[in-house]
Design an enzyme around this catalytic site. Structure first.
Site, PDB file in Angstrom:
ATOM      1  N   HIS A   1       9.280  -3.521   3.515  1.00 33.54           N
ATOM      2  CA  HIS A   1       8.776  -3.793   2.162  1.00 33.54           C
ATOM      3  C   HIS A   1       9.933  -4.196   1.242  1.00 33.54           C
ATOM      4  CE1 HIS A   1       5.616  -0.745   3.502  1.00 33.54           C
ATOM      5  NE2 HIS A   1       4.883  -1.782   3.156  1.00 33.54           N
TER       6      HIS A   1
ATOM      7  N   MET B   1       0.843  -1.199   0.000  1.00 33.65           N
ATOM      8  CA  MET B   1       0.000   0.000   0.000  1.00 33.65           C
ATOM      9  C   MET B   1       0.882   1.255   0.000  1.00 33.65           C
ATOM     10  SD  MET B   1      -3.430  -0.922   2.063  1.00 33.65           S
ATOM     11  CE  MET B   1      -2.803  -0.616   3.709  1.00 33.65           C
ATOM     12  N   GLY B   2       2.142   1.116  -0.357  1.00 34.62           N
ATOM     13  CA  GLY B   2       3.020   2.285  -0.423  1.00 34.62           C
ATOM     14  C   GLY B   2       3.506   2.711   0.952  1.00 34.62           C
TER      15      GLY B   2
ATOM     16  N   GLN C   1     -10.213  -2.673   2.398  1.00 30.73           N
ATOM     17  CA  GLN C   1      -9.704  -3.357   3.592  1.00 30.73           C
ATOM     18  C   GLN C   1      -9.655  -2.444   4.809  1.00 30.73           C
ATOM     19  OE1 GLN C   1      -5.843  -4.210   1.546  1.00 30.73           O
ATOM     20  NE2 GLN C   1      -4.948  -3.901   3.560  1.00 30.73           N
TER      21      GLN C   1
ATOM     22  N   GLU D   1       5.818 -11.685   7.118  1.00 28.78           N
ATOM     23  CA  GLU D   1       5.357 -12.378   8.333  1.00 28.78           C
ATOM     24  C   GLU D   1       4.853 -11.378   9.369  1.00 28.78           C
ATOM     25  OE1 GLU D   1       8.466 -14.889   9.815  1.00 28.78           O
ATOM     26  OE2 GLU D   1       8.164 -16.397   8.244  1.00 28.78           O
ATOM     27  N   LYS D   2       5.236 -10.134   9.241  1.00 31.94           N
ATOM     28  CA  LYS D   2       4.702  -9.063  10.102  1.00 31.94           C
ATOM     29  C   LYS D   2       3.179  -9.179  10.212  1.00 31.94           C
ATOM     30  CE  LYS D   2       3.787  -4.640  11.309  1.00 31.94           C
ATOM     31  NZ  LYS D   2       2.605  -4.442  10.529  1.00 31.94           N
TER      32      LYS D   2
ATOM     33  N   LEU E   1       6.579   3.163   1.673  1.00 29.71           N
ATOM     34  CA  LEU E   1       7.495   2.022   1.785  1.00 29.71           C
ATOM     35  C   LEU E   1       8.603   2.256   2.807  1.00 29.71           C
ATOM     36  CD1 LEU E   1       7.826   1.073  -1.993  1.00 29.71           C
ATOM     37  CD2 LEU E   1       6.221   0.221  -0.281  1.00 29.71           C
ATOM     38  N   HIS E   2       9.021   1.163   3.415  1.00 28.54           N
ATOM     39  CA  HIS E   2      10.139   1.170   4.366  1.00 28.54           C
ATOM     40  C   HIS E   2      10.981  -0.066   4.085  1.00 28.54           C
ATOM     41  CE1 HIS E   2       7.726  -1.834   6.377  1.00 28.54           C
ATOM     42  NE2 HIS E   2       6.751  -0.965   6.577  1.00 28.54           N
TER      43      HIS E   2
HETATM   44  P1  AMP Z   1       1.459  -2.950   3.512  1.00 28.38           P
HETATM   45  O1  AMP Z   1       1.989  -1.897   2.591  1.00 28.38           O
HETATM   46  O2  AMP Z   1       1.449  -2.541   4.938  1.00 28.38           O
HETATM   47  O3  AMP Z   1       0.148  -3.532   3.027  1.00 28.38           O
HETATM   48  O4  AMP Z   1       2.490  -4.145   3.451  1.00 28.38           O
HETATM   49  C1  AMP Z   1       2.837  -4.730   2.221  1.00 28.38           C
HETATM   50  C2  AMP Z   1       3.575  -6.006   2.496  1.00 28.38           C
HETATM   51  O5  AMP Z   1       4.756  -5.720   3.236  1.00 28.38           O
HETATM   52  C3  AMP Z   1       2.765  -7.007   3.331  1.00 28.38           C
HETATM   53  O6  AMP Z   1       3.024  -8.312   2.841  1.00 28.38           O
HETATM   54  C4  AMP Z   1       3.335  -6.810   4.706  1.00 28.38           C
HETATM   55  O7  AMP Z   1       3.218  -7.958   5.521  1.00 28.38           O
HETATM   56  C5  AMP Z   1       4.794  -6.534   4.382  1.00 28.38           C
HETATM   57  N1  AMP Z   1       5.456  -5.847   5.485  1.00 28.38           N
HETATM   58  C6  AMP Z   1       5.029  -4.718   6.115  1.00 28.38           C
HETATM   59  N2  AMP Z   1       5.865  -4.418   7.131  1.00 28.38           N
HETATM   60  C7  AMP Z   1       6.823  -5.373   7.143  1.00 28.38           C
HETATM   61  C8  AMP Z   1       7.974  -5.637   7.967  1.00 28.38           C
HETATM   62  N3  AMP Z   1       8.289  -4.838   8.992  1.00 28.38           N
HETATM   63  N4  AMP Z   1       8.732  -6.710   7.687  1.00 28.38           N
HETATM   64  C9  AMP Z   1       8.410  -7.552   6.659  1.00 28.38           C
HETATM   65  N5  AMP Z   1       7.345  -7.353   5.844  1.00 28.38           N
HETATM   66  C10 AMP Z   1       6.563  -6.289   6.082  1.00 28.38           C
END
Ligand code: AMP
Length: 282
Positions: free
Chosen positions: A42, A35-36, A66, A153-154, A38-39
């Site tokens: 991601h 969802m952008g 969601q 896995e977060k 990014l860190h």
């Molecule tokens: P999001 O942008 O929050 O929807 O996350 C996108 C993907 O990145 C999802 O598969 C999350 O589980 C993964 N993700 C988010 N934060 C972390 C993290 N700290 N470590 C590993 N994967 C992450």
């Protein structure tokens, strides 16, 4: 790195990659849905996919379905330019930036409802959340047609929900999961961490620390219920509002009263208006 915003451009980029014009498709194409905002967490998914030999596509779409009505969809952080720069530096081959009209055309009439691992925890706390996740991921799989997809896995329960959906619908995508990427003090990286004020940020790593204490207590033979209660109390005392903290079957997400392989400790707790999730293996 190609950036595409229409289905026609996505299809053309996909075909060019398959023809060897871009990237290395030796193992095929992997998708990293995001969802952008990014860190490094991601980017670690992207790195894992590249290390496994795939060309990598990342999608950025803040998926409205969601989010609950009282949640942070409107204020969810968005910074497309910074995200694309990070993806390019990380070696991403393709960025898919659909808009809401592409993802949810007005005549669309299909959603994906997952039972089983989607029912408890996040599914109970956020009604409709996993319906939105499963639906958007199925659409992304159909749009990008990846050979594999990497998730973090977060969001442990999310990975199990997507695995269940992919298996149930016989989708030809290998669902892969990569470990949680953390700050130096243990806090799981999350786009929502930027909502934390200084005081909350200082307290936030306790969530991971408490999960570790509970795991150690269970390993030392303490009763699961007592270990969970002590952890919950420690979080409350530090100012968290605990939504849940539980020992669960790592695949079905059913609660466990005693340790048994494979198990996972999962937790969601709020600091002010910010909801933090974490989980560890036991
Ligand atoms: P999001 O942008 O929050 O929807 O996350 C996108 C993907 O990145 C999802 O598969 C999350 O589980 C993964 N993700 C988010 N934060 C972390 C993290 N700290 N470590 C590993 N994967 C992450």
């Amino acid at each position: 790195m190609q950036i595409v915003r229409t289905l026609a451009a996505l299809r053309a980029a996909r075909e060019a990659m398959a023809g060897g014009a871009t990237g290395d498709m030796a193992r095929g194409l992997a998708l990293v849905p995001t969802m952008g905002a990014l860190h490094d967490g991601h980017l670690s998914l992207l790195t894992a996919a590249r290390a496994a030999g795939y060309a990598v596509a990342a999608s950025i779409f803040v998926n409205p379905t969601q989010f609950g009505p009282q949640e942070d969809f409107e204020r969810y952080p968005r910074d497309e330019a910074a995200d694309c720069a990070m993806l390019e530096r990380a070696g991403c081959d393709l960025v898919w930036l659909p808009d809401t009209g592409i993802m949810y055309p007005p005549d669309g009439a299909t959603v994906i409802e997952v039972g089983g691992p989607a029912l408890l925890w996040e599914g109970a706390a956020r009604p409709g959340h996993f319906r939105g996740v499963a639906t958007v991921v199925a659409k992304l799989f159909g749009q990008v047609r990846p050979d594999a997809a990497w998730f973090g896995e977060k969001d442990w329960q999310q990975v199990q929900v997507i695995r269940r959906m992919t298996a149930d619908l016989l989708l030809p995508v290998r669902v892969m999961a990569a470990p949680t990427w953390r700050e130096g003090d243990g806090l799981a990286m999350s786009s929502r961490n930027r909502y934390l004020d200084e005081r909350q940020r200082a307290v936030a790593p306790l969530l991971f620390a408490v999960l570790g204490r509970i795991r150690d207590a269970i390993a030392a033979g303490d009763a699961v219920g007592a270990a969970l209660a002590a952890g919950q109390e420690a979080l409350r005392a530090a100012g968290f509002a605990v939504d849940y903290i539980a020992l669960v079957d790592a695949v079905t997400l059913q609660p466990r009263e005693a340790w048994q392989a494979p198990s996972r400790l999962i937790a969601a707790a709020r600091l002010g208006g910010t909801r933090l999730l974490d989980n560890i293996a036991v």
